[in-house]
Write an enzyme that holds these catalytic residues in place. Structure first.
Site, PDB file in Angstrom:
ATOM      1  N   TYR A 197      -6.069  11.866   1.001  1.00  0.00           N
ATOM      2  CA  TYR A 197      -6.936  10.677   1.002  1.00  0.00           C
ATOM      3  C   TYR A 197      -8.076  10.880   0.032  1.00  0.00           C
ATOM      4  O   TYR A 197      -8.590  11.981  -0.065  1.00  0.00           O
ATOM      5  CB  TYR A 197      -7.524  10.439   2.398  1.00  0.00           C
ATOM      6  CG  TYR A 197      -6.587   9.793   3.394  1.00  0.00           C
ATOM      7  CD1 TYR A 197      -5.975   8.583   3.118  1.00  0.00           C
ATOM      8  CD2 TYR A 197      -6.338  10.383   4.621  1.00  0.00           C
ATOM      9  CE1 TYR A 197      -5.133   7.984   4.036  1.00  0.00           C
ATOM     10  CE2 TYR A 197      -5.508   9.786   5.548  1.00  0.00           C
ATOM     11  CZ  TYR A 197      -4.896   8.582   5.246  1.00  0.00           C
ATOM     12  OH  TYR A 197      -4.076   7.995   6.158  1.00  0.00           O
ATOM     13  N   ASN A 253      -1.180   8.535   0.515  1.00  0.00           N
ATOM     14  CA  ASN A 253      -0.984   9.895   0.056  1.00  0.00           C
ATOM     15  C   ASN A 253      -1.711  10.802   1.035  1.00  0.00           C
ATOM     16  O   ASN A 253      -2.805  10.463   1.490  1.00  0.00           O
ATOM     17  CB  ASN A 253      -1.556  10.043  -1.358  1.00  0.00           C
ATOM     18  CG  ASN A 253      -1.225  11.361  -1.990  1.00  0.00           C
ATOM     19  OD1 ASN A 253      -1.575  12.409  -1.472  1.00  0.00           O
ATOM     20  ND2 ASN A 253      -0.580  11.304  -3.132  1.00  0.00           N
ATOM     21  N   CYS A 259      -3.696   0.478  -3.074  1.00  0.00           N
ATOM     22  CA  CYS A 259      -3.712  -0.740  -2.264  1.00  0.00           C
ATOM     23  C   CYS A 259      -2.591  -1.684  -2.683  1.00  0.00           C
ATOM     24  O   CYS A 259      -2.142  -1.662  -3.836  1.00  0.00           O
ATOM     25  CB  CYS A 259      -5.051  -1.454  -2.420  1.00  0.00           C
ATOM     26  SG  CYS A 259      -6.467  -0.519  -1.815  1.00  0.00           S
ATOM     27  N   ASN A 262       0.853  -1.185   0.000  1.00  0.00           N
ATOM     28  CA  ASN A 262       0.000   0.000   0.000  1.00  0.00           C
ATOM     29  C   ASN A 262       0.891   1.238   0.000  1.00  0.00           C
ATOM     30  O   ASN A 262       1.965   1.266   0.610  1.00  0.00           O
ATOM     31  CB  ASN A 262      -0.991   0.000   1.167  1.00  0.00           C
ATOM     32  CG  ASN A 262      -0.368  -0.094   2.541  1.00  0.00           C
ATOM     33  OD1 ASN A 262       0.549  -0.880   2.776  1.00  0.00           O
ATOM     34  ND2 ASN A 262      -0.881   0.691   3.470  1.00  0.00           N
ATOM     35  N   CYS A 322     -10.353  -3.754  -4.974  1.00  0.00           N
ATOM     36  CA  CYS A 322      -9.315  -4.760  -5.228  1.00  0.00           C
ATOM     37  C   CYS A 322      -9.925  -6.126  -5.508  1.00  0.00           C
ATOM     38  O   CYS A 322      -9.369  -6.909  -6.281  1.00  0.00           O
ATOM     39  CB  CYS A 322      -8.333  -4.820  -4.063  1.00  0.00           C
ATOM     40  SG  CYS A 322      -7.178  -3.422  -4.070  1.00  0.00           S
ATOM     41  N   GLU A 341      -2.746  -4.913  -3.163  1.00  0.00           N
ATOM     42  CA  GLU A 341      -3.193  -5.841  -4.200  1.00  0.00           C
ATOM     43  C   GLU A 341      -3.113  -5.191  -5.578  1.00  0.00           C
ATOM     44  O   GLU A 341      -2.667  -5.813  -6.542  1.00  0.00           O
ATOM     45  CB  GLU A 341      -4.633  -6.299  -3.937  1.00  0.00           C
ATOM     46  CG  GLU A 341      -4.823  -7.020  -2.619  1.00  0.00           C
ATOM     47  CD  GLU A 341      -5.180  -6.100  -1.459  1.00  0.00           C
ATOM     48  OE1 GLU A 341      -5.805  -6.587  -0.508  1.00  0.00           O
ATOM     49  OE2 GLU A 341      -4.844  -4.893  -1.493  1.00  0.00           O
TER      50      GLU A 341
END
Length: 130
Positions: free
Chosen positions: A45, A42, A50, A39, A86, A52
């Protein structure tokens, strides 16, 4: 190296200065190659990425478009499932039967599949009339 070990090792490289919640992910492409992701937060938000998604992006950047196994690990009380976005990303590149291992750094583990994570998934077959 196991897929879970790859996810565990890369987790330390996560960029999580705001939440302090580091996640590592690894996917195995159809070729057998392991691709890793973390992950990346930043301050604006929710503009982070992520783990994945990072692993999938690494796989695609290497020229592969099919994953056959997934592992995700975090330091949490229970195994952390992928977010909804994801789950859809995993479903784009893996069949419903693809095994997914969710784990904690303390050793708890949940074995599932992409299909169990995203039942009724939206896929290319829904686009047949386009």
């Amino acid at each position: 190296m196991s897929l879970l070990d790859a996810a565990r090792d890369v987790r330390e490289n996560a960029y999580a200065p705001y939440s302090k919640f580091k996640v590592g992910a690894a996917v195995r492409g159809a070729s057998g190659t392991i691709y890793r992701g973390v992950n990346v937060e930043n301050v604006a938000y929710p503009e982070g990425t992520c783990a994945e998604a990072g692993a999938i992006a690494a796989m695609v950047a290497a020229g592969e478009t099919e994953l056959v196994e997934v592992a995700v690990i975090a330091d949490s009380p229970a195994p952390v499932p992928p977010c909804g976005g994801c789950r859809q990303k995993l479903a784009e590149f893996g069949r419903g039967s693809v095994p997914v291992t969710l784990a904690t750094t303390a050793g708890a583990r949940l074995d599932t599949t992409i299909g169990d994570l995203l039942p009724g998934r939206f896929d290319a077959s829904h686009m047949d009339n386009v």
